[in-house]
Enzyme design. Structure first.
Site, PDB file in Angstrom:
ATOM      1  N   SER A 132      21.214   6.793 -16.390  1.00  0.00           N
ATOM      2  CA  SER A 132      19.958   7.166 -17.027  1.00  0.00           C
ATOM      3  C   SER A 132      19.762   6.322 -18.275  1.00  0.00           C
ATOM      4  CB  SER A 132      19.999   8.648 -17.409  1.00  0.00           C
ATOM      5  OG  SER A 132      18.984   8.949 -18.338  1.00  0.00           O
ATOM      6  N   ARG A 166      -7.668 -16.307  19.277  1.00  0.00           N
ATOM      7  CA  ARG A 166      -6.891 -16.168  18.036  1.00  0.00           C
ATOM      8  C   ARG A 166      -7.799 -15.566  16.994  1.00  0.00           C
ATOM      9  NH1 ARG A 166      -4.517 -21.415  15.975  1.00  0.00           N
ATOM     10  NH2 ARG A 166      -4.172 -21.422  18.221  1.00  0.00           N
TER      11      ARG A 166
END
Lengths: 452, 452, 452, 452
Positions: B275, B314
């Site tokens: 922490s 495409r």
């Protein structure tokens, strides 16, 4: 992870608003502003704050090991603060202990991202503004150039190039406007401390937050937003709306640029859109970038919205995911906006082809108006059936519907009186063109309304 | 754009399966395999293919300018092929003209990504396997350790640690199994040429494709998949399912690790989960990484699914977006899988606390069984009402429901005969434990079924 | 809530697989199968099971109040079981107490939805099969009809109608195939009891589950899937893939049906696609339904994937959300599949227009091949520049590129020998047509591979 | 399709804002307002408008066949207008021909949905207001009740019930505020006609639109929004943000309501949350409804954002999908908001348990402050290591950290002077409580700022 190549569509270079250098600098700015604000209220020694302010920007960090240490710790801020403390200590040992005093890791990251996002937003805003102005210029260049309106990808009437482009301009202006308004609330400093309630900062917590906001030119949220993210996610959602608006315009251009339609052509630049195979082919590279950059954004927004369910005072997982995804939204929006601005500033609209595409329909685009002419005599159903029949003849025979109608209906004495000027009026292209054109300036005025 | 820092949660280092070096090498592998396969069928000179094979891997490219050139061209492959041609020409000018012969840019990228994804999948598969085995080990370590079953985040009965972990093992095994099965179809070579129909390759097109598949150890799709993406997107969807399964397990651990629950603790390692403020706090850094890495994946999958609408031969935009997002799914899944494996291999299950959490409910967890005992005498409604009443007394008074029931019901002569051994049996913890434990090995056997 | 109107796009009528009647009947089927399986192992009296089996289907329930009671209780099953118990009690009071014995509400709902989804899947499979066969028929009807291949929405070469349609067929076959394979695992009975471990059913739990699976023709999952949802969500994801595949085909048709393209026309039916304004306009109503039905599905899938994070033995919120959304995916897929089948069975392909669209490009579509012809003489760069130049002339002058080339290049002695038959060959439409056509039957054979 | 049962979580009854009756009435309102506005500018006879206004609301339509006809036509409006024309014709034949004059189907649907959404929004706003006020009341009821702050699902300090609830109140107020502000632009009339440029309405188009806006109490958008959807989708996105904010609060309550935590209890109502099996169990039915209703919303938003790519003057598919999904967002938000209001107005906060959960940590929650006390003497690292050590002792031994520290550290002469009052101060619960409490009223004042 360096991902230059697979990021090619959105890559903005290492100096982008979320680049490592920019992020680290923003994190340092948070710590400096925190120390200075605390010194001002007497919570830490002024000398310590001064030392921090003087030396913090000299911190040099290698991003790669920092990222690894961050992954290990579960937060980038632990190794960052450790490094900053060590760095300050080399200059002023007593100042080092006041680094990051009273803050928590989320305060640093949220504020740093707000600072980065302010830059991103400024760039996004500029590109949107360029696009909107370019669309307005197109609108003003071709106010009365007739073109097909198309609904459901089918011809649906006659409109003008200018009318269409004026709507593009307004739409792009609206999303820009909205982003700026939301930013007023969303670009906020974050300061809550470990428990979110500023307790480590004593009585002065809210004052420190307000002063930091002022120093960093961010909004003072007046609250802790560690796990209440609405304004921040709202900003991303607005960027998502901007992406939607941009993609719509790009999609229109792409459809207009089809060979069979031929109404638009991307601006050409050396090598842009070069095909790997076909010398005569120009790939629509700008349209492509707008569409490809915006495509994943709705999914990102869904992730951000779903991630708003953040537990208690700080979330386990959802916040950390947001931290990476929120900048992605802006990175994608930025790439799209830059490409769209280039596109709209250079796109060539072929007004002759626009007109020709109307002519190729042999007047059938006015079938509704023709039916309206026949209706009082024939009644609705017969009028519609007759017109549908005439349209078929016109298209099959390659003759103008007006001529077919005049020829085929002249035998009907009731209709005879209407087949002269009234019939010509049905097919009058000028009328819809004039009506559409008249709306352009009010649309552009709305697009140009002052910023919020 | 280098994004080390903001990618810290998923960063896999520069050597990851989608790193620039890996991607470029895969692109080169495509061109080499193409040349060799064409030489074999006589479509290009064998000497040219040999020269390409010999020299192509020596191509050195700087990713950053390549990415910029790719953005300009609308595809990475145009500048890549140009560079490769030039590179080969320095060694063998006549061979250079056969580079990329008959192929299109999408062939290169799709095949290269299939190669990269094969590596990513192997790593993902290994981590999932580690996780599944670790969960199985947990199941076998604690088969009869009682713990609360919880539904709607409320206690719902008694189960065992082993039963719960065996389901984790099975679930993780299932998603791994599914990924491998889908990969058989999805990891395919792409070869279609400019129009998608192999026409530039002449009669030998399908043969060339088949030989390339063999050489690259990919599947021959027997079709062009330029704009039909189901197997490829299916693989990403399966990775998304794996993310869902992983996140479920991590979420369970996170809930068990709450201070008030105390049933699980993350493995500790030096500095992990440190922490930034609290010395006594350990952040659940592994759980965090699993949850944070998987969180954005559903949104990515939605983007990929929406992007399947690819126009004609495409797509304009949707394919290019997919190209960047598909690897993201695997990058996120990989990060989650590695963290989950570490988590499950090291997680400490506190079986005493599991038991204590049952005891803290004073037997009320067996209220259904108690109602079942009373039902024949009292009828359903009265039985349920009585039990609800007794439960309240037990919880308010901090006494075991069995004792409360015995005391409060003994006045009822009809119930008296049932308040001895039968009543004890109601609260017999051993029974559900034994029944749950008996199912563990069959579950693990299913988890260990042979790969597809 | 009755939402006929706003559901118009996907509305399948009240008799749909997830209609109230179908759902309630499936819930009753669960309870009957449960009782019978328990009687067979001696866990409840055979007479009770018989009474339940005999009378349960007579239960008549008004959906609206049931839904309200369900919302109040947090589950539909509480009021449902209460009503069923009361209903059985009117016939056989002693049997009533064995209704729902040992099961939990999630068992009922999950199994009932599996039964409903089996029906939905059968219908979906039929429509996909119709579509795939219709596409195959189109492919076989026009194997050598030339048409433009288009990439990035620009002409990219010559292919054939048959080649394109064969890929449609294969793609639709693949998603159908995948759905059926996933269903083998996903359509499973659910039986876990309150704590998920079958403890209320004693030693016979797994046997009861296996027998229920057999009776209901569902899979025995061999595990509790209350909070491990991979196979079930995988089925929805596969339906999402099917939607993507369907939308791709519909999108192609929509683009081909543009007035300027004119290559496809929706089948016409009386009033279908009628415009509210224009008599000559036919809206593409079937394409519309495919696209509109599939559009929200990716978002639904993202919700289902995100919802896989289900806490402990039963989730709070995520499972209940899934319960409503999973059927939505199939409802949408069903609507799309039915419309697509109608579309493909009736779509008119205008092969003459397909050919004409090639001709309109004046041979420039073969620019790559022309460059290939010039390359040995001119070198790559000059060849490409020359061809680009010739293409411009052809398009600007409306003359065929072959003629322009012959005229403009005949002055170059080096090129002269190639400008006869070789030049004609460059523009030979037959060659790509023949090569594409040769691949059609293998594609269709793959589309027709036997079901899993 | 009637889907009462599977819609149970969000079902709002047939009278909901999007019910068939409400929708049809809104569609009729559009047609009436259109006719009246046109009569006012002289575009159609006043008598026709009067007849339409007088009779239109008498139109009776069966939703089911209308939905079928709509699906066939590709739009609900074609059969709707046909029916309305026929209905008006039975009263006034000459008026009938002016029905829907100059409008297009999208005008009707968009305007009708704006009218329905205005009602939905009003209901949503009321529920959010109830929730926000209930949270404020909770905040004011327990301003100084200490409770754990929790980050990453681990204890992270001391805060107060009031501080937490005040943030809930502010968050819910903010999303409500934002919705109302966006609605000012989003709830707009739609009028564009077939080509989107009002051409069928002649010069008076913009005037007619403005007058319709006034009559229907909607905004005049000053533009056609057929295919530019930003304000409308922005409103849905804001509802999505509201869902995120609501789910966050519900999630907090769900975590607080876990048996082992025990800090919150849902309000009890007869039969609400009844378990199908366990008499002592209360399912958190309201929390469940909030979480289940909001869960699919992010996916819906992604669909709506993706659907903004609407082609040309009206989209093929994306608009029609939006038409069904936009109301779903509000339907889900409404259900969540109603449940959350019930939840927050009735939730019981167990302040004693909140306090007890702090005590159960034996003072380790103040480890950061303890380290701060030791730091000047021991230096940072030693201080942190010492405190971590002391914490372990405290938790293992079940003794308060203060006592452990005093005992273990008293041997160190340097620390001795700090182990009296200073040490007590470290563990002073009052301090963070007081600091947190002091911020509550400013937070609530922000929550109660006037509406936009």
């Amino acid at each position: 992870m360096t991902r230059h190549l697979l990021d090619w569509i959105v890559a903005a270079g290492e100096d982008g608003p979320y680049g490592d250098a920019a992020l680290l600098r923003s994190m340092v700015r948070f710590e400096v502003a925190l120390a200075q604000a605390q010194a001002r209220v007497g919570a830490i020694p002024q000398a310590a704050a001064d030392a921090i302010a003087q030396h913090a920007f000299g911190l040099a960090l290698d991003p790669a090991p920092l990222a690894r240490a961050g992954a290990h710790a579960g937060t980038l801020v632990v190794p960052f603060v450790r490094a900053l403390v060590a760095h300050i200590a080399t200059h002023d040992e007593s100042a080092a202990r006041w680094v990051h005093h009273g803050a928590t890791s989320q305060d640093v990251m949220d504020t740093a991202l707000a600072l980065c996002t302010r830059k991103a937003l400024a760039a996004l805003e500029r590109s949107l503004s360029r696009s909107s102005r370019a669309a307005a210029t197109l609108a003003r260049s071709h106010p009365v150039a007739p073109m097909l309106a198309r609904t459901l990808l089918q011809p649906a009437g006659v409109t003008t190039v200018g009318f269409k482009c004026a709507h593009w301009a307004l739409s792009l202006a609206r999303v820009r406007w909205r982003l700026l308004r939301t930013a007023q609330e969303a670009l906020a400093v974050s300061l809550g401390g470990a428990a979110g309630n500023l307790a480590e900062l004593g009585e002065h917590g809210p004052t420190v937050r307000a002063q930091m906001a002022q120093a960093l030119e961010l909004t003072d949220p007046g609250a802790t937003w560690h796990s209440h993210r609405e304004p921040w996610i709202a900003l991303a959602a607005d960027a998502g709306l901007a992406c939607g608006a941009m993609a719509k315009v790009a999609r229109d251009v792409a459809l207009m640029a089809q060979a069979e339609v031929g109404e638009a052509r991307e601006p050409q630049a050396d090598g842009r859109g070069a095909s790997s195979a076909m010398p005569s082919k120009r790939n629509p590279a700008l349209t492509l970038r707008v569409l490809a950059s915006t495509q994943p954004v709705p999914g990102m927004i869904s992730g951000l919205l779903a991630g708003m369910v953040q537990e208690h005072e700080r979330a386990l997982g959802n916040w950390q995911a947001e931290l990476a995804q929120h900048p992605q939204v802006f990175t994608h929006a930025l790439a799209a906006a830059a490409a769209l601005a280039d596109l709209l500033e250079g796109v060539h609209i072929d007004v002759a082809r626009c007109h020709a595409n109307i002519e190729a329909l042999y007047g059938t685009i006015f079938s509704e108006r023709l039916a309206g002419l026949l209706l009082p005599v024939l009644g609705k159903e017969a009028a519609q059936a007759t017109v549908a029949d005439l349209c078929r003849d016109a298209l099959d025979g390659g003759r103008h519907l007006r001529d077919v109608a005049r020829e085929r209906l002249s035998g009907d004495a009731r209709l005879q009186p209407h087949l002269g000027g009234e019939l010509d009026e049905v097919f009058d292209l000028e009328r819809p063109v004039r009506l559409a054109a008249a709306q352009i300036e009010p649309l552009l005025a709305a697009a140009e309304r002052p910023l919020p």
